[in-house]
Design an enzyme around this catalytic site. Sequence first.
Site, mmCIF file in Angstrom:
data_model
loop_
_atom_site.group_PDB
_atom_site.id
_atom_site.type_symbol
_atom_site.label_atom_id
_atom_site.label_comp_id
_atom_site.label_asym_id
_atom_site.label_seq_id
_atom_site.Cartn_x
_atom_site.Cartn_y
_atom_site.Cartn_z
ATOM 1 N N LYS A 95 0.862 -1.188 0.000
ATOM 2 C CA LYS A 95 0.000 0.000 0.000
ATOM 3 C C LYS A 95 0.892 1.230 0.000
ATOM 4 O O LYS A 95 1.829 1.331 0.784
ATOM 5 C CB LYS A 95 -0.876 -0.005 1.267
ATOM 6 C CG LYS A 95 -1.783 1.207 1.374
ATOM 7 C CD LYS A 95 -3.084 0.982 0.649
ATOM 8 C CE LYS A 95 -3.849 2.271 0.389
ATOM 9 N NZ LYS A 95 -3.406 2.994 -0.841
ATOM 10 N N LYS A 131 5.341 1.737 -3.068
ATOM 11 C CA LYS A 131 5.314 3.090 -3.643
ATOM 12 C C LYS A 131 5.583 2.969 -5.132
ATOM 13 O O LYS A 131 6.277 2.053 -5.571
ATOM 14 C CB LYS A 131 6.407 3.957 -3.009
ATOM 15 C CG LYS A 131 6.152 5.438 -3.120
ATOM 16 C CD LYS A 131 5.305 5.915 -1.948
ATOM 17 C CE LYS A 131 4.878 7.338 -2.083
ATOM 18 N NZ LYS A 131 4.271 7.831 -0.839
ATOM 19 N N ASP A 171 -0.021 10.737 -4.605
ATOM 20 C CA ASP A 171 1.130 11.357 -3.945
ATOM 21 C C ASP A 171 1.379 12.645 -4.742
ATOM 22 O O ASP A 171 0.471 13.113 -5.446
ATOM 23 C CB ASP A 171 2.344 10.404 -3.959
ATOM 24 C CG ASP A 171 3.431 10.808 -2.959
ATOM 25 O OD1 ASP A 171 3.289 10.513 -1.767
ATOM 26 O OD2 ASP A 171 4.423 11.453 -3.371
HETATM 27 N N1 GLU Z 1 1.173 9.095 -0.610
HETATM 28 C C1 GLU Z 1 0.638 9.084 0.714
HETATM 29 C C2 GLU Z 1 1.726 8.769 1.710
HETATM 30 O O1 GLU Z 1 2.851 9.182 1.519
HETATM 31 C C3 GLU Z 1 -0.613 8.238 0.837
HETATM 32 C C4 GLU Z 1 -0.459 6.810 0.446
HETATM 33 C C5 GLU Z 1 -1.765 6.014 0.431
HETATM 34 O O2 GLU Z 1 -2.806 6.577 0.762
HETATM 35 O O3 GLU Z 1 -1.690 4.841 0.077
HETATM 36 O O4 GLU Z 1 1.533 8.166 2.729
#
Ligand code: GLU
Length: 452
Positions: A95, A131, A171
């Site tokens: 995730k 990611k 993101d």
């Molecule tokens: N990009 C966000 C973070 O850095 C959210 C990631 C998500 O919701 O999966 O945590």
Amino acid sequence: MEQYNVEQKIQDFIADIEARNPNEPEFLQAVKEVAVTVIPFIAAHSQYDGKKLLERMAEPERTIIFRVPWVDDSGEIQVNRGFRIQMNSAIGPYKGGIRFHPTVNLSVLKFLAFEQTFKNSLTTLPMGGGKGGADFDPQGKSDMEIMRFCQAFMTELCKHIGPETDVPAGDIGVGAREIGYLFGQYKKIRNEFTGVLTGKGLAYGGSLIRPEATGYGVVYFCEQMLKTIGQDIKGKTFAVSGFGNVAWGVVKKVTELGGKVLTISGPDGYIYDEDGISGDKIDYLLQLRASGNNRAEDYATKYPSAKFFAGKRPWEVKCDVAIPAATQNELFLEDAEMLVANGVICVTEAANMPSTLDAINYFLDNKVLFSPGKASNAGGVATSGLEMTQNSIRLNWSSEEVDMRLKEIMIGIHKACSDYGKDKDGYVNYVKGANIAGFVKVAEAMLAQGVV
Ligand code: GLU
């Protein structure tokens, strides 16, 4: 002797990571910060020692790198590079967000995926770490170009993700519009309507409060930090960097709780608004972001109460609380020195790894309340976890319900950091606390699942 062994273990570990990951400075930075706090903890707990747990956590389970070819509005063929780092699935499906920015490379995404594993563990929800992204620059692209790029990106990515496997989100450079295009392409190719992405629009499975969640969570965390010294948000002055989704949520919640936000910033410089960023100025942040021109200066043109400082960072402003909410490595040692000299009492990171290692150490040495992004910005992914839950039970919760759960989660993360991070003199080292608390849950799951 014991101390020497631990120091040696840290050095050996870092030397090995450096040798295996050359030319990945951001990834090394993130791993070093964890190593210096977690290796002494491992050495003191025999159940974790000798199991190569941190070594395994620092090696992605899978790294996918792919070509993203697409056609721009002038009919020219463009080629970008896409990535998905599937870092750790010990406690749940991978995730983490997707970033579209020209600075995206393997090092940046590995650092983000590594931090995400600890962050997601801290939320207490069942989410592993991942990611992804591309070195695509959304600046100046038309809506149709964004759509074609998202479709091209998802055409490959859809082979590697799924609601039980890997659930991406937004993101930097990926917001509600991009998630919509990515979701549409996934659904078309896979012929399934599932909660494969979070940050979706409300009409097709999104969650209320998800857009605000990262910023709100940061402020709830900050509230808890201030509480440890008998203070609160009301009446405090805030320096905030960035003007994206995270900064917007921070400004909204700080203002609601009676604090005054003095700054926001863009790549062009920062604005100082001595009247505070409140009321319709907060909505203007949304317009600024949507305009896609990336200029904080426009704020000062629209609101004459604000001054614009070209090419500067907001950390030279006198404030009680600093909230870096732009991107990695945006707060350096000289900034930390300036903030401390100006009497800052609390630094709550909202971006991922915005402070350099020596800036962090300076805050810790000066006993400033300091929280790393992996703890204080976890509200974003936590609310993604709540979106996944709502998708699974096929229900939508009210904003009050989601907000209440978000706040509870942030209070829980603060407690976990305090429990593991409290020094003998009572000072809470949130960096140590977040790293150890995040590590323990992932480590337990990995030990139980064997060497896989
Ligand atoms: N990009 C966000 C973070 O850095 C959210 C990631 C998500 O919701 O999966 O945590």
